[in-house]
Design an enzyme around this catalytic site. Structure first.
Site, PDB file in Angstrom:
ATOM      1  N   ASN A  55       0.931  -0.859   0.004  1.00 29.52           N
ATOM      2  CA  ASN A  55       0.256   0.073   0.011  1.00 29.52           C
ATOM      3  C   ASN A  55       1.051   1.204  -0.194  1.00 29.52           C
ATOM      4  O   ASN A  55       1.018   1.467   0.696  1.00 29.52           O
ATOM      5  CB  ASN A  55      -1.101  -0.240   1.265  1.00 29.52           C
ATOM      6  CG  ASN A  55      -1.946   1.117   1.424  1.00 29.52           C
ATOM      7  OD1 ASN A  55      -1.362   2.152   1.265  1.00 29.52           O
ATOM      8  ND2 ASN A  55      -3.256   0.761   1.653  1.00 29.52           N
ATOM      9  N   GLY A  85       0.364   4.816   0.335  1.00 33.92           N
ATOM     10  CA  GLY A  85      -0.219   5.472   1.314  1.00 33.92           C
ATOM     11  C   GLY A  85       0.302   4.844   2.791  1.00 33.92           C
ATOM     12  O   GLY A  85       1.526   5.449   3.140  1.00 33.92           O
ATOM     13  N   LYS A  86      -0.197   3.575   3.087  1.00 33.47           N
ATOM     14  CA  LYS A  86       0.994   3.492   4.444  1.00 33.47           C
ATOM     15  C   LYS A  86       2.351   3.311   3.822  1.00 33.47           C
ATOM     16  O   LYS A  86       3.268   3.809   4.868  1.00 33.47           O
ATOM     17  CB  LYS A  86       0.707   1.809   4.607  1.00 33.47           C
ATOM     18  CG  LYS A  86      -0.433   1.671   4.874  1.00 33.47           C
ATOM     19  CD  LYS A  86      -0.442  -0.175   5.151  1.00 33.47           C
ATOM     20  CE  LYS A  86      -2.268  -0.062   5.249  1.00 33.47           C
ATOM     21  NZ  LYS A  86      -2.118  -1.577   5.957  1.00 33.47           N
ATOM     22  N   ASP A 116      -1.962  -4.530  10.921  1.00 32.48           N
ATOM     23  CA  ASP A 116      -2.536  -4.991  10.374  1.00 32.48           C
ATOM     24  C   ASP A 116      -4.274  -3.592  12.033  1.00 32.48           C
ATOM     25  O   ASP A 116      -4.309  -3.622  12.764  1.00 32.48           O
ATOM     26  CB  ASP A 116      -3.431  -6.285  11.368  1.00 32.48           C
ATOM     27  CG  ASP A 116      -4.283  -6.972  10.368  1.00 32.48           C
ATOM     28  OD1 ASP A 116      -4.573  -6.987   9.337  1.00 32.48           O
ATOM     29  OD2 ASP A 116      -5.344  -8.164  11.298  1.00 32.48           O
ATOM     30  N   PHE A 148     -11.302   6.106   2.641  1.00 25.40           N
ATOM     31  CA  PHE A 148     -11.007   4.751   2.124  1.00 25.40           C
ATOM     32  C   PHE A 148     -11.618   4.108   3.062  1.00 25.40           C
ATOM     33  O   PHE A 148     -11.917   4.322   3.913  1.00 25.40           O
ATOM     34  CB  PHE A 148     -10.506   4.159   1.271  1.00 25.40           C
ATOM     35  CG  PHE A 148      -8.934   3.790   2.065  1.00 25.40           C
ATOM     36  CD1 PHE A 148      -8.961   2.528   2.790  1.00 25.40           C
ATOM     37  CD2 PHE A 148      -7.836   4.676   2.308  1.00 25.40           C
ATOM     38  CE1 PHE A 148      -8.141   1.946   4.234  1.00 25.40           C
ATOM     39  CE2 PHE A 148      -6.920   4.507   3.061  1.00 25.40           C
ATOM     40  CZ  PHE A 148      -6.895   3.152   3.793  1.00 25.40           C
ATOM     41  N   ASP A 175     -14.196   4.977   6.047  1.00 22.71           N
ATOM     42  CA  ASP A 175     -14.031   6.563   6.598  1.00 22.71           C
ATOM     43  C   ASP A 175     -15.397   7.139   5.774  1.00 22.71           C
ATOM     44  O   ASP A 175     -15.693   8.084   6.913  1.00 22.71           O
ATOM     45  CB  ASP A 175     -12.821   6.803   5.663  1.00 22.71           C
ATOM     46  CG  ASP A 175     -12.048   6.662   6.359  1.00 22.71           C
ATOM     47  OD1 ASP A 175     -11.544   5.766   7.172  1.00 22.71           O
ATOM     48  OD2 ASP A 175     -10.714   6.747   5.563  1.00 22.71           O
ATOM     49  N   LYS A 187      -5.953  13.699   9.044  1.00 21.19           N
ATOM     50  CA  LYS A 187      -5.527  12.253   9.670  1.00 21.19           C
ATOM     51  C   LYS A 187      -4.262  11.659   9.648  1.00 21.19           C
ATOM     52  O   LYS A 187      -4.159  11.044  10.137  1.00 21.19           O
ATOM     53  CB  LYS A 187      -7.111  11.750   7.838  1.00 21.19           C
ATOM     54  CG  LYS A 187      -6.875  10.359   7.594  1.00 21.19           C
ATOM     55  CD  LYS A 187      -7.559   9.819   6.765  1.00 21.19           C
ATOM     56  CE  LYS A 187      -7.421   7.778   7.141  1.00 21.19           C
ATOM     57  NZ  LYS A 187      -8.131   7.514   5.619  1.00 21.19           N
ATOM     58  N   HIS A 234      -5.399   5.804  13.520  1.00 20.69           N
ATOM     59  CA  HIS A 234      -5.452   4.750  14.880  1.00 20.69           C
ATOM     60  C   HIS A 234      -4.054   4.339  14.125  1.00 20.69           C
ATOM     61  O   HIS A 234      -3.203   3.773  15.016  1.00 20.69           O
ATOM     62  CB  HIS A 234      -6.125   3.509  14.219  1.00 20.69           C
ATOM     63  CG  HIS A 234      -6.214   3.286  13.157  1.00 20.69           C
ATOM     64  ND1 HIS A 234      -6.900   3.866  11.590  1.00 20.69           N
ATOM     65  CD2 HIS A 234      -6.437   1.969  11.894  1.00 20.69           C
ATOM     66  CE1 HIS A 234      -7.622   3.723  11.002  1.00 20.69           C
ATOM     67  NE2 HIS A 234      -6.820   2.294  10.784  1.00 20.69           N
ATOM     68  N   ARG A 235      -3.468   4.038  12.681  1.00 21.09           N
ATOM     69  CA  ARG A 235      -2.412   4.068  12.049  1.00 21.09           C
ATOM     70  C   ARG A 235      -1.303   5.196  12.895  1.00 21.09           C
ATOM     71  O   ARG A 235      -0.039   4.192  13.028  1.00 21.09           O
ATOM     72  CB  ARG A 235      -2.588   3.919  10.262  1.00 21.09           C
ATOM     73  CG  ARG A 235      -0.728   3.250   9.930  1.00 21.09           C
ATOM     74  CD  ARG A 235      -0.663   2.971   8.634  1.00 21.09           C
ATOM     75  NE  ARG A 235      -2.103   1.599   8.536  1.00 21.09           N
ATOM     76  CZ  ARG A 235      -3.065   2.236   7.912  1.00 21.09           C
ATOM     77  NH1 ARG A 235      -3.685   3.503   7.173  1.00 21.09           N
ATOM     78  NH2 ARG A 235      -4.595   0.929   7.309  1.00 21.09           N
TER      79      ARG A 235
END
Length: 205
Positions: free
Chosen positions: A14, A16-17, A74, A157, A160, A180, A185-186
């Site tokens: 991903n 974005g991550k 996760d 996404f 959201d 954001k 949470h991330r």
């Protein structure tokens, strides 16, 4: 950690991550590379019963292939009136290859008789950093909200557009990416992990 190895493998494709993880780890002088940059390997089956079990499973799996420290996450949505569902099945709530729209439709059906004010939910992220010598470090972050029945916002996404954050007065899909990345949470889990790594480095100086 920096004294042992300056490279960390990210167990995700991903983008974005990857951007978020690279930015955070660079603060510690660590080079983060995605697993896709190093090798092509099938994804592991996520058999864990909790977010943390899955994060550790993925980190250990990819670490075995590259023999470098590996960071995996996760995450998902836990809804109180649904006894924590969809939980670890958040990405496949409506089926193995379900789209975001299908997952959201199922969520709204399940909450059809639940009043908005009782639709308490949490976005949860578990992070696991596993080293080749068997050591590991974990961190967890959560963002609390409510599930609204109408979608709002064009960003984000997953769930959201329906995840309403009371202190913001809107959904997670209706705020800027910058906002954001401060509240998600991330982001919270990643900040905690970076603090732990910084503290560990300080003890080795």
């Amino acid at each position: 950690m920096g004294a042992v190895c300056n490279k960390v493998v990210l167990a995700t494709h991903n983008q974005g991550k990857i951007r978020e993880f690279k930015a955070a780890l660079s603060e510690l002088g660590l080079e983060a590379v995605s697993i896709g940059e190093l090798c092509q390997v099938n994804e592991p089956e996520e058999t864990g019963k909790t977010f943390m079990e899955n994060a550790l499973l993925k980190a250990r799996y990819y670490m075995e292939f590259c023999r470098l420290p590996c960071l995996a996450d996760d995450s998902g949505l836990a809804v109180e009136p649904l006894h924590g569902a969809p939980g670890v099945y958040s990405a496949r709530y409506a089926g193995e290859n379900a789209t975001d729209e299908e997952n959201n439709e199922k969520l709204l059906r399940e909450l059809a008789d639940v009043p908005f004010e009782k639709s308490k939910a949490k976005y949860i992220c578990a992070l696991a950093l596993v080293y080749p010598d068997g050591r590991y470090m974990t961190a967890k972050g959560a963002c609390e909200g409510l599930i609204q029945k109408e979608a709002n916002g064009e960003g984000g996404f997953g769930y959201d557009p329906y995840f309403y954050v009371p202190e913001l007065g809107t959904t997670m899909a209706d705020i800027s990416l910058e906002e954001k990345n401060k509240r998600s949470h991330r982001a919270l889990a990643l900040r905690l992990l970076v603090d732990k790594l910084r503290a560990e480095d300080a003890t080795h100086e």
